[in-house]
Design a protein around this motif. Sequence first.
Motif, short mmCIF file in Angstrom:
data_model
loop_
_atom_site.label_atom_id
_atom_site.label_comp_id
_atom_site.label_asym_id
_atom_site.label_seq_id
_atom_site.Cartn_x
_atom_site.Cartn_y
_atom_site.Cartn_z
N GLY A 14 0.84 -1.18 0.00
CA GLY A 14 0.00 0.00 0.00
C GLY A 14 0.88 1.23 0.00
O GLY A 14 1.98 1.22 -0.53
N ALA A 15 0.39 2.30 0.63
CA ALA A 15 1.13 3.55 0.67
C ALA A 15 2.41 3.38 1.48
O ALA A 15 2.50 2.56 2.38
CB ALA A 15 0.26 4.65 1.26
N GLY A 16 3.43 4.19 1.16
CA GLY A 16 4.69 4.17 1.89
C GLY A 16 5.88 4.22 0.95
O GLY A 16 5.74 4.20 -0.25
N ARG A 17 7.06 4.29 1.55
CA ARG A 17 8.31 4.37 0.78
C ARG A 17 8.93 2.99 0.67
O ARG A 17 8.91 2.21 1.62
CB ARG A 17 9.27 5.34 1.47
CG ARG A 17 10.52 5.57 0.65
CD ARG A 17 11.38 6.63 1.28
NE ARG A 17 12.63 6.71 0.58
CZ ARG A 17 13.21 7.84 0.24
NH1 ARG A 17 12.65 8.97 0.57
NH2 ARG A 17 14.36 7.84 -0.38
N ARG A 18 9.52 2.73 -0.48
CA ARG A 18 10.11 1.41 -0.72
C ARG A 18 11.38 1.54 -1.53
O ARG A 18 11.42 2.27 -2.51
CB ARG A 18 9.09 0.57 -1.48
CG ARG A 18 9.44 -0.86 -1.62
CD ARG A 18 9.43 -1.53 -0.24
NE ARG A 18 9.94 -2.86 -0.33
CZ ARG A 18 9.20 -3.94 -0.26
NH1 ARG A 18 7.91 -3.84 -0.06
NH2 ARG A 18 9.75 -5.12 -0.38
N GLU A 19 12.41 0.82 -1.14
CA GLU A 19 13.66 0.75 -1.90
C GLU A 19 13.57 -0.45 -2.83
O GLU A 19 13.17 -1.53 -2.41
CB GLU A 19 14.85 0.57 -0.95
CG GLU A 19 15.07 1.71 0.02
CD GLU A 19 15.70 2.93 -0.63
OE1 GLU A 19 16.45 2.78 -1.60
OE2 GLU A 19 15.43 4.04 -0.14
N LEU A 20 13.94 -0.26 -4.09
CA LEU A 20 13.90 -1.34 -5.07
C LEU A 20 15.28 -1.52 -5.69
O LEU A 20 15.92 -0.54 -6.08
CB LEU A 20 12.90 -1.04 -6.19
CG LEU A 20 11.42 -0.98 -5.80
CD1 LEU A 20 10.59 -0.49 -6.98
CD2 LEU A 20 10.95 -2.33 -5.35
N ALA A 21 15.71 -2.77 -5.80
CA ALA A 21 16.94 -3.08 -6.54
C ALA A 21 16.64 -2.96 -8.03
O ALA A 21 15.47 -2.98 -8.44
CB ALA A 21 17.40 -4.49 -6.20
N ALA A 22 17.66 -2.85 -8.85
CA ALA A 22 17.45 -2.83 -10.30
C ALA A 22 16.66 -4.06 -10.70
O ALA A 22 16.94 -5.16 -10.22
CB ALA A 22 18.79 -2.78 -11.02
N ASN A 23 15.67 -3.88 -11.54
CA ASN A 23 14.75 -4.92 -12.00
C ASN A 23 13.77 -5.39 -10.94
O ASN A 23 13.00 -6.32 -11.19
CB ASN A 23 15.48 -6.12 -12.61
CG ASN A 23 16.13 -5.76 -13.92
OD1 ASN A 23 15.52 -5.08 -14.75
ND2 ASN A 23 17.36 -6.18 -14.11
N GLY A 24 13.76 -4.76 -9.78
CA GLY A 24 12.77 -5.09 -8.76
C GLY A 24 11.41 -4.52 -9.13
O GLY A 24 11.32 -3.52 -9.84
#
Length: 109
Positions: free
Chosen positions: A6-16
């Motif tokens: 849902g709402a919030g901040r998220r870190e994604l790796a490349a291709n995540g």
Amino acid sequence: MGDSIGAGRRELAANGTLAARAGRRGLRVRCRRGTCAVTREGDRSDYVLHAGAVFEVRAPGLLVVWALTPAAVELERPPRAGLPTAFAAWRRLVAGVEAAVSLIRARAG
């Protein structure tokens, strides 16, 4: 596929990837760092966001965010337009009408 959140901040790796469902009020996708692509259910286009860019979904449905590079993404739900907002708009309208009536009376008298 990646995570569903849902709402919030998220870190994604490349291709995540991450999937989110926009509600009736929609959903705002903010790319804080990196580059990502956003695709929406029923939309033939994909949207590329670079750091600082915002993509706003104004209808319900599923969307997927795909990190083209390592990225930080923030999902925000728009605020609910409740009674205080509607009341403030009503007061502005009434004030405008009152000002117009006063101006008409001043010119007539």
